[in-house]
Design a protein around this motif. Structure first.
Motif, PDB file in Angstrom:
ATOM      1  N   UNK A 232       0.852  -1.196   0.000  1.00  0.00           N
ATOM      2  CA  UNK A 232       0.000   0.000   0.000  1.00  0.00           C
ATOM      3  C   UNK A 232       0.882   1.237   0.000  1.00  0.00           C
ATOM      4  N   UNK A 233       0.602   2.153  -0.921  1.00  0.00           N
ATOM      5  CA  UNK A 233       1.391   3.380  -1.037  1.00  0.00           C
ATOM      6  C   UNK A 233       0.487   4.591  -0.820  1.00  0.00           C
ATOM      7  N   UNK A 234       0.681   5.303   0.280  1.00  0.00           N
ATOM      8  CA  UNK A 234      -0.142   6.491   0.549  1.00  0.00           C
ATOM      9  C   UNK A 234       0.019   7.529  -0.560  1.00  0.00           C
ATOM     10  N   UNK A 235      -1.080   8.227  -0.838  1.00  0.00           N
ATOM     11  CA  UNK A 235      -1.060   9.290  -1.835  1.00  0.00           C
ATOM     12  C   UNK A 235      -1.392  10.615  -1.163  1.00  0.00           C
ATOM     13  N   UNK A 236      -0.791  11.685  -1.635  1.00  0.00           N
ATOM     14  CA  UNK A 236      -1.033  13.005  -1.087  1.00  0.00           C
ATOM     15  C   UNK A 236      -2.007  13.789  -1.963  1.00  0.00           C
ATOM     16  N   UNK A 237      -2.705  14.712  -1.339  1.00  0.00           N
ATOM     17  CA  UNK A 237      -3.649  15.542  -2.089  1.00  0.00           C
ATOM     18  C   UNK A 237      -2.910  16.357  -3.145  1.00  0.00           C
ATOM     19  N   UNK A 238      -1.684  16.782  -2.820  1.00  0.00           N
ATOM     20  CA  UNK A 238      -0.818  17.436  -3.796  1.00  0.00           C
ATOM     21  C   UNK A 238       0.330  16.474  -4.069  1.00  0.00           C
ATOM     22  N   UNK A 239       0.550  16.151  -5.310  1.00  0.00           N
ATOM     23  CA  UNK A 239       1.573  15.170  -5.648  1.00  0.00           C
ATOM     24  C   UNK A 239       2.938  15.626  -5.157  1.00  0.00           C
ATOM     25  N   UNK A 240       3.628  14.725  -4.441  1.00  0.00           N
ATOM     26  CA  UNK A 240       4.978  15.006  -3.967  1.00  0.00           C
ATOM     27  C   UNK A 240       5.989  14.271  -4.842  1.00  0.00           C
ATOM     28  N   UNK A 241       7.217  14.741  -4.794  1.00  0.00           N
ATOM     29  CA  UNK A 241       8.247  14.151  -5.636  1.00  0.00           C
ATOM     30  C   UNK A 241       8.849  12.884  -5.078  1.00  0.00           C
ATOM     31  N   UNK A 242       8.578  12.573  -3.795  1.00  0.00           N
ATOM     32  CA  UNK A 242       9.187  11.410  -3.166  1.00  0.00           C
ATOM     33  C   UNK A 242       8.282  10.187  -3.243  1.00  0.00           C
ATOM     34  N   UNK A 243       8.894   9.025  -3.361  1.00  0.00           N
ATOM     35  CA  UNK A 243       8.129   7.782  -3.305  1.00  0.00           C
ATOM     36  C   UNK A 243       7.784   7.496  -1.851  1.00  0.00           C
ATOM     37  N   UNK A 244       6.495   7.347  -1.571  1.00  0.00           N
ATOM     38  CA  UNK A 244       6.045   7.094  -0.208  1.00  0.00           C
ATOM     39  C   UNK A 244       5.614   5.656  -0.045  1.00  0.00           C
ATOM     40  N   UNK A 245       5.787   5.161   1.190  1.00  0.00           N
ATOM     41  CA  UNK A 245       5.386   3.801   1.496  1.00  0.00           C
ATOM     42  C   UNK A 245       4.675   3.715   2.826  1.00  0.00           C
ATOM     43  N   UNK A 246       4.086   2.563   3.089  1.00  0.00           N
ATOM     44  CA  UNK A 246       3.446   2.286   4.372  1.00  0.00           C
ATOM     45  C   UNK A 246       4.089   1.030   4.940  1.00  0.00           C
ATOM     46  N   UNK A 247       4.596   1.135   6.147  1.00  0.00           N
ATOM     47  CA  UNK A 247       5.324   0.045   6.801  1.00  0.00           C
ATOM     48  C   UNK A 247       4.508  -0.406   8.009  1.00  0.00           C
ATOM     49  N   UNK A 248       4.430  -1.703   8.228  1.00  0.00           N
ATOM     50  CA  UNK A 248       3.560  -2.214   9.288  1.00  0.00           C
ATOM     51  C   UNK A 248       4.258  -3.250  10.154  1.00  0.00           C
ATOM     52  N   UNK A 249       3.710  -3.422  11.350  1.00  0.00           N
ATOM     53  CA  UNK A 249       4.198  -4.454  12.264  1.00  0.00           C
ATOM     54  C   UNK A 249       3.319  -5.697  12.191  1.00  0.00           C
ATOM     55  N   UNK A 250       2.341  -5.695  11.287  1.00  0.00           N
ATOM     56  CA  UNK A 250       1.341  -6.764  11.214  1.00  0.00           C
ATOM     57  C   UNK A 250       1.151  -7.187   9.764  1.00  0.00           C
ATOM     58  N   UNK A 251       0.413  -8.251   9.567  1.00  0.00           N
ATOM     59  CA  UNK A 251       0.091  -8.725   8.224  1.00  0.00           C
ATOM     60  C   UNK A 251      -0.732  -7.662   7.502  1.00  0.00           C
ATOM     61  N   UNK A 252      -0.227  -7.142   6.407  1.00  0.00           N
ATOM     62  CA  UNK A 252      -0.841  -5.987   5.737  1.00  0.00           C
ATOM     63  C   UNK A 252      -1.759  -6.373   4.579  1.00  0.00           C
ATOM     64  N   UNK A 253      -2.118  -7.641   4.445  1.00  0.00           N
ATOM     65  CA  UNK A 253      -2.908  -8.037   3.274  1.00  0.00           C
ATOM     66  C   UNK A 253      -4.265  -7.343   3.214  1.00  0.00           C
ATOM     67  N   UNK A 254      -4.928  -7.163   4.349  1.00  0.00           N
ATOM     68  CA  UNK A 254      -6.222  -6.470   4.334  1.00  0.00           C
ATOM     69  C   UNK A 254      -6.038  -5.012   3.920  1.00  0.00           C
ATOM     70  N   UNK A 255      -5.039  -4.364   4.479  1.00  0.00           N
ATOM     71  CA  UNK A 255      -4.737  -2.984   4.113  1.00  0.00           C
ATOM     72  C   UNK A 255      -4.478  -2.870   2.615  1.00  0.00           C
ATOM     73  N   UNK A 256      -3.707  -3.780   2.081  1.00  0.00           N
ATOM     74  CA  UNK A 256      -3.343  -3.755   0.664  1.00  0.00           C
ATOM     75  C   UNK A 256      -4.536  -3.985  -0.250  1.00  0.00           C
ATOM     76  N   UNK A 257      -5.564  -4.657   0.280  1.00  0.00           N
ATOM     77  CA  UNK A 257      -6.726  -4.993  -0.554  1.00  0.00           C
ATOM     78  C   UNK A 257      -7.826  -3.936  -0.508  1.00  0.00           C
ATOM     79  N   UNK A 258      -7.664  -2.910   0.312  1.00  0.00           N
ATOM     80  CA  UNK A 258      -8.744  -1.939   0.482  1.00  0.00           C
ATOM     81  C   UNK A 258      -8.988  -1.131  -0.790  1.00  0.00           C
ATOM     82  N   UNK A 259     -10.263  -0.945  -1.076  1.00  0.00           N
ATOM     83  CA  UNK A 259     -10.686  -0.246  -2.291  1.00  0.00           C
ATOM     84  C   UNK A 259     -10.491   1.273  -2.132  1.00  0.00           C
ATOM     85  N   UNK A 260      -9.941   1.917  -3.148  1.00  0.00           N
ATOM     86  CA  UNK A 260      -9.658   3.346  -3.047  1.00  0.00           C
ATOM     87  C   UNK A 260     -10.920   4.187  -2.925  1.00  0.00           C
TER      88      UNK A 260
END
Length: 266
Positions: A232-260
């Motif tokens: 899952x990659x967070x998106x900003x309301x204003x596009x930023x130049x850096x590649x952003x990520x989401x890091x977790x301490x748990x199984x992220x499959x549900x997070x990754x499957x969430x509909x935008x």
């Protein structure tokens, strides 16, 4: 860019980035930047900033105790490295925080505390979501944030300065059940200090933690907090130049499957 803290902000490639040579922005981008800065200056001049600014924008609703339901009420302050997440991203993150809190084993306290640390745009969505959910009585959302404007949320707000990582609200120390962290700067020093705060706040060693930050922080996220990169990659309301990520301490499959569109798992 340099912030009021004197550190590089989340957006190394932001429109205000310094350069040794002249940079010509496209006319539409330059106009947008100029309008944002002009709008912020008009608001500051009109009401003096801080919580007064928010109350002025809310009008009579503020006097009736109505709290902001959208981060749009709060103008981004680039000097504080503020870059709000997109509507779909805050919805996805807020729903994941609630799901994590609900599925925890029986808590030792009657209330399950969810903390957004330096992540006010997600907090605003989360706070609104819980207020509208009659089944959320046992869940409480808090924002730990440097920007005093979010003090309009009363007891749900606690002042936070990452430079003093153990200066924390006493009733939240060792009492947080789910944590979302979004350090203001892409630096080892900043994430190291925020990690100190996380270790002091969490109720258990396995308290679920999500970190939203630049991809350049991947190695540190793992070494400091044992977090793994998700798809899952967070998106900003204003596009930023850096590649952003989401890091977790748990199984992220549900997070990754969430509909935008809805924020719900697929």
């Amino acid at each position: 860019t340099q912030s009021t803290w004197g550190l590089p902000s989340r957006s190394i490639s932001s429109p205000m980035a310094d350069s040794d040579s002249d940079v010509a922005l496209p006319s539409d981008s330059l106009a947008l930047v100029q309008e944002i800065l002009a709008q912020q200056e008009r608001m500051r001049a009109a009401v003096g900033g801080g919580q007064a600014l928010v109350h002025a924008m809310l009008g009579d609703a503020a006097n009736e105790g109505v709290l902001p339901k959208s981060i749009e009420v709060f103008a981004e302050d680039w000097n504080l490295s503020q870059f709000w997440y997109s509507e779909s991203t805050v919805k996805i993150l807020a729903k994941e925080l609630v799901a994590l809190a609900r599925e925890l084993p029986e808590a030792p306290a009657a209330q399950r505390n969810i903390v957004c640390l330096s992540a006010p745009s997600v907090f605003v969505e989360l706070h609104s979501m819980l207020a509208a959910d009659p089944t959320a009585a046992g869940l409480a959302a808090f924002v730990l944030e440097y920007d005093g404007r979010f003090g309009v949320y009363g007891d749900a707000f606690a002042q936070y300065d990452y430079r003093e990582p153990l200066t924390l609200r006493a009733d939240l120390v060792g009492a947080v059940d789910v944590l979302l962290i979004d350090p203001p700067f892409l630096s080892e020093e900043c994430l190291t200090k925020v990690a100190e705060s996380v270790r002091a706040l969490r109720r258990r060693d396995d308290t679920p933690v999500m970190l939203c930050s630049g991809a350049v922080m991947t190695e540190l996220a793992g070494s400091l907090l044992g977090l793994r990169p998700s798809a899952f990659h967070p998106e900003h309301a204003r596009n930023l130049g850096n590649e952003f990520g989401c890091f977790t301490s748990f199984d992220a499959r549900r997070l990754e499957s969430r509909d935008k569109a809805t924020g719900d798992p697929a």
